[in-house]
Design a protein around this motif. Sequence first.
Motif, mmCIF file in Angstrom:
data_model
loop_
_atom_site.group_PDB
_atom_site.id
_atom_site.type_symbol
_atom_site.label_atom_id
_atom_site.label_comp_id
_atom_site.label_asym_id
_atom_site.label_seq_id
_atom_site.Cartn_x
_atom_site.Cartn_y
_atom_site.Cartn_z
ATOM 1 N N UNK A 246 51.721 43.414 53.048
ATOM 2 C CA UNK A 246 50.659 44.395 52.827
ATOM 3 C C UNK A 246 50.211 44.357 51.368
ATOM 4 N N UNK A 247 48.887 44.437 51.137
ATOM 5 C CA UNK A 247 48.360 44.404 49.771
ATOM 6 C C UNK A 247 47.438 45.598 49.506
ATOM 7 N N UNK A 248 47.580 46.163 48.302
ATOM 8 C CA UNK A 248 46.643 47.179 47.832
ATOM 9 C C UNK A 248 45.622 46.475 46.952
ATOM 10 N N UNK A 249 44.371 46.500 47.349
ATOM 11 C CA UNK A 249 43.299 45.949 46.509
ATOM 12 C C UNK A 249 42.859 47.056 45.561
ATOM 13 N N UNK A 250 43.452 47.029 44.351
ATOM 14 C CA UNK A 250 43.336 48.108 43.347
ATOM 15 C C UNK A 250 42.181 47.765 42.426
ATOM 16 N N UNK A 251 40.993 48.186 42.831
ATOM 17 C CA UNK A 251 39.783 47.818 42.097
ATOM 18 C C UNK A 251 39.543 48.870 41.007
ATOM 19 N N UNK A 252 40.096 48.591 39.830
ATOM 20 C CA UNK A 252 40.008 49.574 38.734
ATOM 21 C C UNK A 252 38.738 49.318 37.911
ATOM 22 N N UNK A 253 37.609 49.297 38.626
ATOM 23 C CA UNK A 253 36.323 48.946 38.004
ATOM 24 C C UNK A 253 35.926 49.919 36.897
ATOM 25 N N UNK A 254 36.401 51.174 36.989
ATOM 26 C CA UNK A 254 35.963 52.202 36.031
ATOM 27 C C UNK A 254 37.113 52.707 35.161
ATOM 28 N N UNK A 255 38.041 51.799 34.868
ATOM 29 C CA UNK A 255 39.254 52.160 34.117
ATOM 30 C C UNK A 255 38.959 52.849 32.786
ATOM 31 N N UNK A 256 37.879 52.442 32.113
ATOM 32 C CA UNK A 256 37.607 52.980 30.764
ATOM 33 C C UNK A 256 36.271 53.723 30.695
ATOM 34 N N UNK A 257 35.710 54.028 31.857
ATOM 35 C CA UNK A 257 34.357 54.597 31.889
ATOM 36 C C UNK A 257 34.397 56.117 31.951
ATOM 37 N N UNK A 258 34.913 56.714 30.860
ATOM 38 C CA UNK A 258 35.055 58.177 30.828
ATOM 39 C C UNK A 258 33.753 58.825 30.379
ATOM 40 N N UNK A 259 33.490 60.007 30.928
ATOM 41 C CA UNK A 259 32.305 60.764 30.489
ATOM 42 C C UNK A 259 32.692 61.988 29.680
#
Length: 423
Positions: free
Chosen positions: A206-219
């Motif tokens: 089993x795999x988790x596709x951990x798409x951390x596309x917005x890791x640093x996109x804080x508002x």
Amino acid sequence: MSVDELVGQVERARRDYEALVAEGLKLDLTRGKPSPKQLDAANGVLNLSGDPVGADGTDLRNYGGLTGLPEVRAIFAPDLQVPVDQLVAAGNSSLELMHDAIVFALLGTVPGAEQRWVDVEGITFLCPVPGYDRHFGICERYGIKMVPVPMTPDGPDMDVVERLVAEDASVKGIWCVPKYSNPDGTVYSDETVRRLAAMPTAAPDFRIFWDNAYAVHHLTDSPAQLADILALSAEHGNADRPFVFGSSSKITFAGAGVAFFGSSPANIEWWLSHTVKRSIGPDKINQLRHVQFLRDAEGLREHMRTLAELIRPKFDAVEKILSAELGGTGLATWTTPAGGYFVSLQVPEGCAREVVAKAKAAGIAITPAGATHPYGDDPTDSFIRIAPTFPELPEVESAMVGLATCVRLVASEKLLAQQNAQA
Ligand code: PLP
């Protein structure tokens, strides 16, 4: 609300909608793209100074370096929460890496697998909804069955996830956008991340596709903290479970950034065993330009604060206009994300398609209703994704007022029809 009040509301909404159509707008809130001003703020990435050599003296103009430039990996490793030696820097698109991970797993054999995924009957992925249409597109393209899982304010409903992965070995993966998720801006709680890392799965691969596309996109000034999926998975004996993805698409240039793949040492070896057949090495000159522009992890965060200054007013406008136009009406709810690129607007069941169609007829392009769900099918027909980053602020404001008018029209007409049917 009395029937008379409702009739008054419908009539007002019809008049407002007619006036909206008469404006002849041409606005687009469809895709989450950086605005030209954001791109301008990253123009420094076009410059290259000095000799094109790596810190270890490698001539970066030549072939080689399949794992990518160590210096660029070091900049992104802390925020992607992946040790540098387990992080690969590749081409410009993380979606491409997710696509490849699926194809490699279908045609190769992931660590821990008994067979190639292509040989598994009824291979299935869990898809938290609302979610990202392009994730679902990859599964659809390769015949992977998708099972929606509802999102909660803490991430996917983990009771549902744990049950589904425990009972069925053909469930091989789950799509996750764990920070400022697309489209509802949710940040997974520590408990959700722990349960994902620890849960027993019928599939050994089993795999988790951990798409951390917005890791640093804080508002906001208080960045969300995410629990460390790689460390927690290793702690629970599931080191090979997460595939971590990220990119600088919405940091520097969406078409010319750097994408990353991070995972356990065994998965990285597996990954490289496939990518070595596909390429002799990535664009290390682009990676070097990123290193010179961003400098280090703190430089990356500083650049994101500059971008947040450009993006925040647009999110504030969305919130302000939705509150002014729809607050207290009972006709819609929406998210107020602390980061990322999207706002999720929820209208009464059976209204989303009609709202999007009405907006289109008034010259306001919105992502098709249903795009947030596998196969483009939102069975509740209630989710609408708003992407406010690309247009200029006045356009965002006009588009939001117009969209709110469409919601008032469609939702109040529906309510009136329901009331009449009951009478
Ligand atoms: N992942 C998510 C969750 C996204 O929202 C997007 C773009 O909107 C992408 C990935 C695309 O990433 P990339 O540009 O690195 O391919």
